[in-house]
Write a protein that holds these residues in place. Structure first.
Motif, PDB file in Angstrom:
ATOM      1  N   GLU A  63       0.834  -1.205   0.000  1.00  0.00           N
ATOM      2  CA  GLU A  63       0.000   0.000   0.000  1.00  0.00           C
ATOM      3  C   GLU A  63       0.867   1.253   0.000  1.00  0.00           C
ATOM      4  OE1 GLU A  63      -3.355  -0.027   2.689  1.00  0.00           O
ATOM      5  OE2 GLU A  63      -3.072  -2.173   2.950  1.00  0.00           O
ATOM      6  N   PRO A  64       0.360   2.356  -0.567  1.00  0.00           N
ATOM      7  CA  PRO A  64       1.156   3.587  -0.628  1.00  0.00           C
ATOM      8  C   PRO A  64       1.403   4.187   0.756  1.00  0.00           C
ATOM      9  CG  PRO A  64      -1.055   3.957  -1.485  1.00  0.00           C
ATOM     10  CD  PRO A  64      -0.941   2.488  -1.203  1.00  0.00           C
ATOM     11  N   ILE A  65       2.485   4.923   0.850  1.00  0.00           N
ATOM     12  CA  ILE A  65       2.831   5.642   2.079  1.00  0.00           C
ATOM     13  C   ILE A  65       2.473   7.100   1.849  1.00  0.00           C
ATOM     14  CG2 ILE A  65       4.690   6.310   3.628  1.00  0.00           C
ATOM     15  CD1 ILE A  65       6.151   3.760   2.659  1.00  0.00           C
ATOM     16  N   ASN A  66       1.686   7.658   2.757  1.00  0.00           N
ATOM     17  CA  ASN A  66       1.206   9.020   2.578  1.00  0.00           C
ATOM     18  C   ASN A  66       2.116  10.073   3.183  1.00  0.00           C
ATOM     19  OD1 ASN A  66      -1.227   7.043   2.910  1.00  0.00           O
ATOM     20  ND2 ASN A  66      -1.868   8.658   1.510  1.00  0.00           N
ATOM     21  N   LYS A  67       2.854   9.691   4.227  1.00  0.00           N
ATOM     22  CA  LYS A  67       3.677  10.690   4.899  1.00  0.00           C
ATOM     23  C   LYS A  67       4.872  10.003   5.531  1.00  0.00           C
ATOM     24  CE  LYS A  67       3.079  14.556   8.078  1.00  0.00           C
ATOM     25  NZ  LYS A  67       2.122  15.248   8.944  1.00  0.00           N
ATOM     26  N   VAL A  68       6.032  10.653   5.409  1.00  0.00           N
ATOM     27  CA  VAL A  68       7.257  10.196   6.071  1.00  0.00           C
ATOM     28  C   VAL A  68       7.929  11.435   6.626  1.00  0.00           C
ATOM     29  CG1 VAL A  68       9.495   9.082   5.779  1.00  0.00           C
ATOM     30  CG2 VAL A  68       7.549   8.280   4.443  1.00  0.00           C
ATOM     31  N   MET A  69       8.382  11.343   7.867  1.00  0.00           N
ATOM     32  CA  MET A  69       9.032  12.512   8.454  1.00  0.00           C
ATOM     33  C   MET A  69       9.923  12.136   9.621  1.00  0.00           C
ATOM     34  SD  MET A  69       5.811  14.185  10.530  1.00  0.00           S
ATOM     35  CE  MET A  69       6.738  15.361  11.467  1.00  0.00           C
ATOM     36  N   PHE A  70      10.894  13.011   9.882  1.00  0.00           N
ATOM     37  CA  PHE A  70      11.654  12.933  11.122  1.00  0.00           C
ATOM     38  C   PHE A  70      10.775  13.540  12.197  1.00  0.00           C
ATOM     39  CE2 PHE A  70      15.406  13.072   8.211  1.00  0.00           C
ATOM     40  CZ  PHE A  70      16.039  11.918   8.656  1.00  0.00           C
ATOM     41  N   ASP A  71      10.772  12.930  13.363  1.00  0.00           N
ATOM     42  CA  ASP A  71       9.894  13.389  14.432  1.00  0.00           C
ATOM     43  C   ASP A  71      10.703  13.558  15.710  1.00  0.00           C
ATOM     44  OD1 ASP A  71       7.925  13.780  16.374  1.00  0.00           O
ATOM     45  OD2 ASP A  71       6.558  12.307  15.491  1.00  0.00           O
ATOM     46  N   ASN A  72      10.789  14.794  16.206  1.00  0.00           N
ATOM     47  CA  ASN A  72      11.563  15.020  17.430  1.00  0.00           C
ATOM     48  C   ASN A  72      10.774  14.681  18.687  1.00  0.00           C
ATOM     49  OD1 ASN A  72       9.843  17.192  17.554  1.00  0.00           O
ATOM     50  ND2 ASN A  72      11.424  18.749  17.335  1.00  0.00           N
ATOM     51  N   LYS A  73       9.536  14.218  18.520  1.00  0.00           N
ATOM     52  CA  LYS A  73       8.735  13.804  19.673  1.00  0.00           C
ATOM     53  C   LYS A  73       8.896  12.318  19.985  1.00  0.00           C
ATOM     54  CE  LYS A  73       5.366  17.412  18.967  1.00  0.00           C
ATOM     55  NZ  LYS A  73       4.154  17.761  18.266  1.00  0.00           N
ATOM     56  N   ILE A  74       9.517  11.585  19.070  1.00  0.00           N
ATOM     57  CA  ILE A  74       9.782  10.164  19.330  1.00  0.00           C
ATOM     58  C   ILE A  74      11.079  10.091  20.122  1.00  0.00           C
ATOM     59  CG2 ILE A  74      10.326   7.919  18.326  1.00  0.00           C
ATOM     60  CD1 ILE A  74       8.677   8.705  15.898  1.00  0.00           C
ATOM     61  N   HIS A  75      10.995   9.532  21.297  1.00  0.00           N
ATOM     62  CA  HIS A  75      12.164   9.475  22.167  1.00  0.00           C
ATOM     63  C   HIS A  75      12.573   8.036  22.408  1.00  0.00           C
ATOM     64  CE1 HIS A  75      11.993  13.741  22.910  1.00  0.00           C
ATOM     65  NE2 HIS A  75      10.699  13.621  23.158  1.00  0.00           N
ATOM     66  N   VAL A  76      13.860   7.854  22.421  1.00  0.00           N
ATOM     67  CA  VAL A  76      14.427   6.532  22.654  1.00  0.00           C
ATOM     68  C   VAL A  76      13.995   5.999  24.012  1.00  0.00           C
ATOM     69  CG1 VAL A  76      16.597   5.263  22.878  1.00  0.00           C
ATOM     70  CG2 VAL A  76      16.383   7.068  21.184  1.00  0.00           C
ATOM     71  N   ILE A  77      13.754   6.889  24.953  1.00  0.00           N
ATOM     72  CA  ILE A  77      13.372   6.497  26.307  1.00  0.00           C
ATOM     73  C   ILE A  77      12.134   5.609  26.294  1.00  0.00           C
ATOM     74  CG2 ILE A  77      12.596   7.390  28.537  1.00  0.00           C
ATOM     75  CD1 ILE A  77      14.214   9.988  27.718  1.00  0.00           C
ATOM     76  N   LYS A  78      11.229   5.864  25.384  1.00  0.00           N
ATOM     77  CA  LYS A  78       9.998   5.078  25.295  1.00  0.00           C
ATOM     78  C   LYS A  78      10.188   3.829  24.447  1.00  0.00           C
ATOM     79  CE  LYS A  78       7.160   9.106  25.980  1.00  0.00           C
ATOM     80  NZ  LYS A  78       6.862  10.333  25.304  1.00  0.00           N
ATOM     81  N   GLN A  79      11.447   3.485  24.151  1.00  0.00           N
ATOM     82  CA  GLN A  79      11.789   2.298  23.362  1.00  0.00           C
ATOM     83  C   GLN A  79      11.268   2.363  21.936  1.00  0.00           C
ATOM     84  OE1 GLN A  79      13.904  -0.091  24.407  1.00  0.00           O
ATOM     85  NE2 GLN A  79      14.144   1.018  26.313  1.00  0.00           N
ATOM     86  N   ALA A  80      10.996   3.550  21.444  1.00  0.00           N
ATOM     87  CA  ALA A  80      10.556   3.700  20.059  1.00  0.00           C
ATOM     88  C   ALA A  80      11.592   4.515  19.312  1.00  0.00           C
ATOM     89  CB  ALA A  80       9.205   4.398  19.997  1.00  0.00           C
ATOM     90  N   LEU A  81      11.942   4.045  18.146  1.00  0.00           N
ATOM     91  CA  LEU A  81      12.881   4.769  17.297  1.00  0.00           C
ATOM     92  C   LEU A  81      12.188   5.242  16.029  1.00  0.00           C
ATOM     93  CD1 LEU A  81      15.863   2.332  17.742  1.00  0.00           C
ATOM     94  CD2 LEU A  81      15.535   4.533  18.840  1.00  0.00           C
ATOM     95  N   GLY A  82      11.063   4.631  15.765  1.00  0.00           N
ATOM     96  CA  GLY A  82      10.261   4.996  14.621  1.00  0.00           C
ATOM     97  C   GLY A  82       8.869   4.443  14.833  1.00  0.00           C
TER      98      GLY A  82
END
Length: 172
Positions: A63-82
Motif C-alpha cells: 500500500e502507498p505511504i502518505n507521509k514520512v518525516m523525522f519526528d523530534n517527539k519520538i524518544h528513545v526512552i519510550k523504546q521507540a525509534l520509529g
C-alpha cells in the motif's frame, strides 16, 4: 555491571563483551571504526524519497505511504525509534487507508546503515504487523545485514546512555 537496557534481549556473553568495551572506553572506537560517517538525509522530503525508493525496490505492491518525516517527539526512552501508523477512514462508500512513517530525529545524525535499519523495520510493518518470524525475514530481505545493524545501533544507544553522544565524521 551497568544497566544496558538496549541489550536486554541479548545473551549474557554479548553483554559481558560490551561491558568490557565500556569499562575500557573502547566502545566508541569500535563503532567509529566500523561506521565512519553519517548519511546526508537531513530533510523530511529527502527522507520521504529515501523511503519510497526502498519501498519501490522491495515492496512494490504494498500500500502507498502518505507521509514520512523525522519526528523530534519520538524518544528513545519510550523504546521507540520509529513508528508506522495505519489510519482507516470511511469516505462515502469507500474505505481509505493512510500510512505514515515517523523516524526519530535521532536518526538525522547517524550512519546510513542505522537509518536504513530503522526504515526497513518500519517498511516491513506495511506487510507484517507483528514482530514475528515473517517480519524479520522481510527485514532481512530488504537489508541482509539487518540484525548486525540493529545490534550496532543498540551498541550506539548504549554508548549514548552511559557515556554520551558520538561524533560521527565531524558531526555530532
Amino acid at each position: 555491571m551497568q544497566e544496558m537496557k538496549y541489550l536486554s534481549g541479548y545473551p549474557a556473553e554479548i553483554k559481558k563483551q560490551v561491558q568490557v568495551l565500556v569499562d575500557n572506553a573502547k566502545l566508541a572506537d569500535v563503532l567509529l571504526k566500523k561506521y565512519a560517517s553519517v548519511h546526508d538525509i537531513r530533510t523530511d522530503k529527502a527522507l520521504y524519497q529515501y523511503v519510497l525508493n526502498l519501498k519501490k525496490n522491495f515492496l512494490g505492491n504494498a500500500e502507498p505511504i502518505n507521509k514520512v518525516m523525522f519526528d523530534n517527539k519520538i524518544h528513545v526512552i519510550k523504546q521507540a525509534l520509529g513508528t508506522h501508523t495505519y489510519i482507516s477512514r470511511v469516505q462515502g462508500n469507500k474505505l481509505k487507508a493512510k500510512h505514515e512513517i515517523r523516524i526519530s530525529s535521532l536518526f538525522k545524525n547517524v550512519p546510513a546503515e542505522f537509518l536504513k535499519m530503522i526504515v526497513v523495520h518500519e517498511l516491513a510493518h506495511l506487510k507484517e504487523k507483528e514482530h514475528d518470524r515473517a517480519f524479520y525475514k522481510l527485514c532481512e530481505h530488504m537489508e541482509p545485514n539487518y540484525h548486525q545493524f540493529e545490534l550496532d545501533l543498540r551498541l550506539y544507544l548504549t554508548h549514548r546512555d552511559l557515556v554520551g553522544e558520538l561524533s560521527w565524521g565531524g558531526m555530532s
